[in-house]
Enzyme design. Sequence first.
Site, PDB file in Angstrom:
ATOM      1  N   GLN A  75      52.860  43.895  41.100  1.00  0.00           N
ATOM      2  CA  GLN A  75      53.111  43.948  39.666  1.00  0.00           C
ATOM      3  C   GLN A  75      53.827  45.147  39.515  1.00  0.00           C
ATOM      4  O   GLN A  75      54.200  46.185  40.086  1.00  0.00           O
ATOM      5  CB  GLN A  75      51.946  44.225  38.855  1.00  0.00           C
ATOM      6  CG  GLN A  75      50.931  45.072  39.429  1.00  0.00           C
ATOM      7  CD  GLN A  75      49.345  44.866  39.052  1.00  0.00           C
ATOM      8  OE1 GLN A  75      49.156  44.084  37.850  1.00  0.00           O
ATOM      9  NE2 GLN A  75      48.543  45.534  39.472  1.00  0.00           N
ATOM     10  N   HIS A  97      36.321  51.115  27.614  1.00  0.00           N
ATOM     11  CA  HIS A  97      35.462  51.167  28.958  1.00  0.00           C
ATOM     12  C   HIS A  97      33.940  51.355  28.566  1.00  0.00           C
ATOM     13  O   HIS A  97      33.060  51.077  29.082  1.00  0.00           O
ATOM     14  CB  HIS A  97      35.827  52.388  29.589  1.00  0.00           C
ATOM     15  CG  HIS A  97      37.063  52.218  30.470  1.00  0.00           C
ATOM     16  ND1 HIS A  97      38.211  52.942  30.410  1.00  0.00           N
ATOM     17  CD2 HIS A  97      37.494  51.216  31.031  1.00  0.00           C
ATOM     18  CE1 HIS A  97      39.111  52.430  30.887  1.00  0.00           C
ATOM     19  NE2 HIS A  97      38.758  51.455  31.776  1.00  0.00           N
ATOM     20  N   ASP A 154      41.754  51.491  37.872  1.00  0.00           N
ATOM     21  CA  ASP A 154      41.968  52.905  37.156  1.00  0.00           C
ATOM     22  C   ASP A 154      40.601  53.589  37.223  1.00  0.00           C
ATOM     23  O   ASP A 154      40.814  55.002  37.119  1.00  0.00           O
ATOM     24  CB  ASP A 154      42.393  52.585  35.769  1.00  0.00           C
ATOM     25  CG  ASP A 154      41.632  51.734  34.939  1.00  0.00           C
ATOM     26  OD1 ASP A 154      40.251  52.227  34.478  1.00  0.00           O
ATOM     27  OD2 ASP A 154      41.832  50.713  34.703  1.00  0.00           O
ATOM     28  N   ASP A 171      41.267  40.610  47.136  1.00  0.00           N
ATOM     29  CA  ASP A 171      41.574  39.684  45.963  1.00  0.00           C
ATOM     30  C   ASP A 171      39.938  39.334  45.456  1.00  0.00           C
ATOM     31  O   ASP A 171      39.236  38.903  46.400  1.00  0.00           O
ATOM     32  CB  ASP A 171      42.019  38.187  46.601  1.00  0.00           C
ATOM     33  CG  ASP A 171      42.333  37.095  45.588  1.00  0.00           C
ATOM     34  OD1 ASP A 171      43.207  36.462  45.545  1.00  0.00           O
ATOM     35  OD2 ASP A 171      41.285  36.930  44.725  1.00  0.00           O
ATOM     36  N   GLY A 172      39.796  39.453  44.259  1.00  0.00           N
ATOM     37  CA  GLY A 172      38.719  39.620  43.740  1.00  0.00           C
ATOM     38  C   GLY A 172      37.842  38.227  43.872  1.00  0.00           C
ATOM     39  O   GLY A 172      36.619  37.890  43.985  1.00  0.00           O
ATOM     40  N   ASP A 201      37.109  43.455  34.912  1.00  0.00           N
ATOM     41  CA  ASP A 201      37.719  44.290  34.392  1.00  0.00           C
ATOM     42  C   ASP A 201      39.338  43.952  34.768  1.00  0.00           C
ATOM     43  O   ASP A 201      39.949  45.004  35.515  1.00  0.00           O
ATOM     44  CB  ASP A 201      37.461  45.850  34.591  1.00  0.00           C
ATOM     45  CG  ASP A 201      38.381  46.719  33.714  1.00  0.00           C
ATOM     46  OD1 ASP A 201      39.158  46.162  32.852  1.00  0.00           O
ATOM     47  OD2 ASP A 201      38.231  48.088  34.196  1.00  0.00           O
ATOM     48  N   SER A 202      39.858  42.937  34.374  1.00  0.00           N
ATOM     49  CA  SER A 202      40.982  42.231  34.822  1.00  0.00           C
ATOM     50  C   SER A 202      42.186  42.929  33.715  1.00  0.00           C
ATOM     51  O   SER A 202      41.991  43.190  32.688  1.00  0.00           O
ATOM     52  CB  SER A 202      40.926  40.782  34.992  1.00  0.00           C
ATOM     53  OG  SER A 202      40.761  40.349  33.962  1.00  0.00           O
ATOM     54  N   THR A 203      43.402  42.319  34.318  1.00  0.00           N
ATOM     55  CA  THR A 203      44.715  42.439  33.356  1.00  0.00           C
ATOM     56  C   THR A 203      44.513  41.126  32.552  1.00  0.00           C
ATOM     57  O   THR A 203      43.529  40.372  32.551  1.00  0.00           O
ATOM     58  CB  THR A 203      45.886  42.793  34.006  1.00  0.00           C
ATOM     59  OG1 THR A 203      45.842  41.582  35.154  1.00  0.00           O
ATOM     60  CG2 THR A 203      45.919  44.089  34.862  1.00  0.00           C
ATOM     61  N   ASP A 204      45.594  40.902  31.903  1.00  0.00           N
ATOM     62  CA  ASP A 204      45.743  39.815  31.179  1.00  0.00           C
ATOM     63  C   ASP A 204      45.718  38.434  31.931  1.00  0.00           C
ATOM     64  O   ASP A 204      46.016  38.621  33.349  1.00  0.00           O
ATOM     65  CB  ASP A 204      47.118  39.522  30.157  1.00  0.00           C
ATOM     66  CG  ASP A 204      47.244  40.613  28.999  1.00  0.00           C
ATOM     67  OD1 ASP A 204      45.998  41.324  28.824  1.00  0.00           O
ATOM     68  OD2 ASP A 204      48.131  40.530  28.441  1.00  0.00           O
TER      69      ASP A 204
HETATM   70  N1  AG3 Z   1      42.435  45.780  31.370  1.00  0.00           N
HETATM   71  C1  AG3 Z   1      42.469  44.841  30.294  1.00  0.00           C
HETATM   72  C2  AG3 Z   1      43.978  45.130  29.373  1.00  0.00           C
HETATM   73  C3  AG3 Z   1      44.569  43.831  28.715  1.00  0.00           C
HETATM   74  C4  AG3 Z   1      45.285  44.503  27.646  1.00  0.00           C
HETATM   75  N2  AG3 Z   1      46.164  43.440  27.487  1.00  0.00           N
HETATM   76  C5  AG3 Z   1      47.458  43.715  26.742  1.00  0.00           C
HETATM   77  N3  AG3 Z   1      47.731  44.948  26.637  1.00  0.00           N
HETATM   78  N4  AG3 Z   1      48.395  42.691  26.567  1.00  0.00           N
HETATM   79  C6  AG3 Z   1      42.397  47.208  30.794  1.00  0.00           C
HETATM   80  C7  AG3 Z   1      41.917  48.040  32.178  1.00  0.00           C
HETATM   81  C8  AG3 Z   1      41.228  49.167  31.714  1.00  0.00           C
HETATM   82  N5  AG3 Z   1      40.411  49.686  32.907  1.00  0.00           N
END
Ligand code: AG3
Length: 261
Positions: free
Chosen positions: A28, A59, A83, A132-133, A150-153
């Site tokens: 990414q 968090h 993070d 990979d989770g 705790d993933s990204t979008d």
């Molecule tokens: N992870 C999810 C963030 C998703 C936010 N989406 C967006 N900004 N479009 C956050 C990680 C924190 N540990």
Amino acid sequence: MNYFAEDHPYAPLIPIKKRIFDEHSKYQHIEVYETEDLGNMLVLDGAVQLTDKDNFIYHEMITYPALAISKKSDDVLIIGGGDGGTAKEVLKFNKHANVELVDIDEKVIEVSKRFFPEVSSALNKINVVIDDGIEFVKRSDKKRDIIIVDSTDPTPLAEGLFSKEFYEYAHKLSSILVAQTDSPISNRKAHLKAIDNMKKVFKYVYTYLAYIPTYPGSLFSFSIGMDEELGEINDIDIKTRYYSKERFLVSMNDFTKDIME
Ligand code: AG3
């Protein structure tokens, strides 16, 4: 004034001083901005993940409801969360917890240690696995007290972590799972789909909301899947800034339907 804005119609304009990191990892695009008011800000593939100042909201809310519900928190598995912010709250709650964190991208961990020393401070105290989770939970047979996703979008990189298959593998390891389930305002379709998938696997699913000023739509959701109906929520012995039992319970009243449907 310079601003950062995600490529989304509901994205807030975040005043920034300058970009201080910009690299593509194997998985990414990783950027770090120095903001005007919120400290440093981590952006992955154009999506704001956290800022120094407001990350406590996300968090606290991804961890404390499930920790307060669960009878045990000795073995906690975190999928994503490179993070370290989620791990930090888990260790605040139970400093003896055995926390394992599985993130696919080593670079996020490295960048977090460098630019977010406070948020990432727990990373040295837990077991970090680069993997990979989905593959990890599929292979694992170790039972956990809680799994936190705790993933990204749900972009192509992370969307497997919102799938029925993933929840099934995870459910074999733990009877409580909490996941970020996206914004009911700015990404409603993905939000509803994730909850739907979770409901196919867990008997009870509780979705609750938190106000996150730096995310598109400013309103974000988390969902807890569990085998038992929600009962007593234990009081927690930690000074929190956003989480409270009352706020958690009230935020389960999903008024977003009235706006979006
Ligand atoms: N992870 C999810 C963030 C998703 C936010 N989406 C967006 N900004 N479009 C956050 C990680 C924190 N540990």
